[in-house]
Design a protein around this motif. Structure first.
Motif, mmCIF file in Angstrom:
data_model
loop_
_atom_site.group_PDB
_atom_site.id
_atom_site.type_symbol
_atom_site.label_atom_id
_atom_site.label_comp_id
_atom_site.label_asym_id
_atom_site.label_seq_id
_atom_site.Cartn_x
_atom_site.Cartn_y
_atom_site.Cartn_z
ATOM 1 N N ALA A 123 0.850 -1.195 0.000
ATOM 2 C CA ALA A 123 0.000 0.000 0.000
ATOM 3 C C ALA A 123 0.881 1.239 0.000
ATOM 4 O O ALA A 123 2.005 1.227 0.538
ATOM 5 C CB ALA A 123 -0.910 0.017 1.227
ATOM 6 N N HIS A 124 0.362 2.292 -0.610
ATOM 7 C CA HIS A 124 1.011 3.605 -0.530
ATOM 8 C C HIS A 124 -0.070 4.650 -0.714
ATOM 9 O O HIS A 124 -0.819 4.599 -1.693
ATOM 10 C CB HIS A 124 2.104 3.759 -1.581
ATOM 11 C CG HIS A 124 2.848 5.050 -1.450
ATOM 12 N ND1 HIS A 124 2.824 6.032 -2.411
ATOM 13 C CD2 HIS A 124 3.628 5.526 -0.444
ATOM 14 C CE1 HIS A 124 3.562 7.058 -2.001
ATOM 15 N NE2 HIS A 124 4.063 6.783 -0.832
ATOM 16 N N GLY A 125 -0.143 5.584 0.223
ATOM 17 C CA GLY A 125 -1.247 6.548 0.180
ATOM 18 C C GLY A 125 -2.559 5.785 0.193
ATOM 19 O O GLY A 125 -2.748 4.878 1.002
ATOM 20 N N SER A 126 -3.459 6.105 -0.717
ATOM 21 C CA SER A 126 -4.761 5.434 -0.748
ATOM 22 C C SER A 126 -4.760 4.215 -1.661
ATOM 23 O O SER A 126 -5.778 3.544 -1.815
ATOM 24 C CB SER A 126 -5.832 6.418 -1.223
ATOM 25 O OG SER A 126 -5.541 6.828 -2.552
ATOM 26 N N ALA A 127 -3.599 3.913 -2.276
ATOM 27 C CA ALA A 127 -3.536 2.783 -3.208
ATOM 28 C C ALA A 127 -3.046 1.531 -2.488
ATOM 29 O O ALA A 127 -2.198 1.602 -1.594
ATOM 30 C CB ALA A 127 -2.580 3.114 -4.356
ATOM 31 N N SER A 128 -3.580 0.389 -2.882
ATOM 32 C CA SER A 128 -3.095 -0.874 -2.335
ATOM 33 C C SER A 128 -3.192 -1.941 -3.416
ATOM 34 O O SER A 128 -3.867 -1.750 -4.427
ATOM 35 C CB SER A 128 -3.893 -1.281 -1.100
ATOM 36 O OG SER A 128 -5.255 -1.458 -1.439
ATOM 37 N N ASN A 129 -2.486 -3.064 -3.206
ATOM 38 C CA ASN A 129 -2.508 -4.112 -4.226
ATOM 39 C C ASN A 129 -2.110 -5.445 -3.603
ATOM 40 O O ASN A 129 -1.626 -5.507 -2.464
ATOM 41 C CB ASN A 129 -1.555 -3.758 -5.384
ATOM 42 C CG ASN A 129 -1.848 -4.550 -6.647
ATOM 43 O OD1 ASN A 129 -2.966 -5.022 -6.849
ATOM 44 N ND2 ASN A 129 -0.852 -4.738 -7.476
ATOM 45 N N VAL A 130 -2.348 -6.499 -4.388
ATOM 46 C CA VAL A 130 -1.968 -7.847 -3.976
ATOM 47 C C VAL A 130 -1.504 -8.607 -5.215
ATOM 48 O O VAL A 130 -2.089 -8.461 -6.296
ATOM 49 C CB VAL A 130 -3.153 -8.573 -3.289
ATOM 50 C CG1 VAL A 130 -4.425 -8.521 -4.123
ATOM 51 C CG2 VAL A 130 -2.807 -10.023 -2.951
ATOM 52 N N MET A 131 -0.401 -9.340 -5.085
ATOM 53 C CA MET A 131 0.075 -10.207 -6.172
ATOM 54 C C MET A 131 0.556 -11.521 -5.566
ATOM 55 O O MET A 131 0.781 -11.621 -4.350
ATOM 56 C CB MET A 131 1.193 -9.548 -6.980
ATOM 57 C CG MET A 131 2.485 -9.311 -6.220
ATOM 58 S SD MET A 131 3.893 -8.868 -7.314
ATOM 59 C CE MET A 131 5.062 -10.166 -6.857
ATOM 60 N N ALA A 132 0.689 -12.536 -6.409
ATOM 61 C CA ALA A 132 1.204 -13.826 -5.963
ATOM 62 C C ALA A 132 2.707 -13.889 -6.198
ATOM 63 O O ALA A 132 3.224 -13.288 -7.146
ATOM 64 C CB ALA A 132 0.523 -14.955 -6.731
#
Lengths: 187, 187
Positions: free
Chosen positions: A27-36
């Motif tokens: 996550a950074h600021g309001s952005a987030s993510n997920v990967m394998a």
């Protein structure tokens, strides 16, 4: 909601020692993510460190570089479909949490979200090593907090018995192995 | 004698993608050694690369630094006892091949011996990265040849079925998991 208890940092390497495929959240600021990521491993015992390959073309790479943090989440077989899916789509194009109905909860030491339904969690701060990040997409992290579902990890050991949830090991083309049966060898 | 067939280098990462514990073999001059490593992973597809942690206090470290080569051997459950043993004793004190009755055969591209009875083999040349070698005991290698036992690895895939030999995943304290059952997930 995933049950979780803190894991002694000196035992945190054991969450990854058997080589499960993990989900990397960031996550950074309001952005987030997920990967394998099938390519991760412990790097040291104490303080615990890990190594993970994060491709330069991923959204996760941007968020990890911007925040200096990431979490490794150890998914169960029940999450294999989501693991394959978030390893195939890009967070540049879709919100993978929403698309794959992945719920999260807050970590204690870092801003990256942790994934509900996983079996173990490692909160990590990047140890900056720009040369190997640039050249090999290889990131090192110090584990600053670790958690596990006490149904399957207790007293520093995974307990995979019978029908209990198990971690998974990806190969290619949608093909996985479950973590199999335990056995002990005497010295 | 182990049966073995060459593995296409572009598929060599699949020998390690599921995170098995490996045996690291090395040689320099007339000296050779073997140690266990739970901390290894693929690093790239093509040319294939690997990462492995080799502690600075090991005899293996001396031989790898002197020769610039190592092999990763993927042991079967039948070799779990030897895996624990060669991970516990030091090659500074004993000849681990002799003590544990480990037979070897010659690789094609490197001087390190390969272990009979294993399921897969990766011959590697060190990619010199002195900073991370010194600071983290972390070694990167390019895979220059790869082999597998066709009874369990065919057409780029592990085939672990029924009573077939399986690879292993070490945790701690003599505690291992077998590689478990395969399953497929559709995208």
């Amino acid at each position: 909601m995933s049950e979780r208890l803190p894991v002694d940092l000196a035992k945190a390497y054991r969450l990854l020692n058997h080589g499960p495929t993990v989900l990397v959240t960031s996550a950074h600021g309001s952005a987030s993510n997920v990967m394998a990521a099938a390519w991760s491993m412990p790097l040291d015992f104490s303080p615990p460190k890990v190594a993970v390959v994060i491709d330069r073309n991923t959204r996760t790479r941007q968020l990890v570089e911007a925040s200096g943090e990431f979490a490794l989440n150890v998914p169960s077989r029940e999450m294999a479909g989501a693991t394959l899916a978030v390893g195939s789509a890009s967070g540049r194009e879709i919100d993978k949490f929403q698309t794959h109905a992945l719920d999260t909860f807050a970590g204690e030491k870092i801003g990256a979200p942790l994934l509900e339904g996983c079996l173990g969690w490692l909160e990590c701060r990047v140890i900056p090593e720009p040369h190997i990040q640039e050249r090999y997409d290889l990131f090192l992290g110090e584990v600053v907090a670790a958690w596990a579902d006490p149904a399957v990890f207790r007293n520093g050991h995974w307990i995979f018995e019978g029908d209990s949830p198990r971690s998974i090991h990806y190969i290619a083309g949608g093909h996985f192995f479950e973590t199999g049966d335990a056995f002990d060898v005497k010295k």
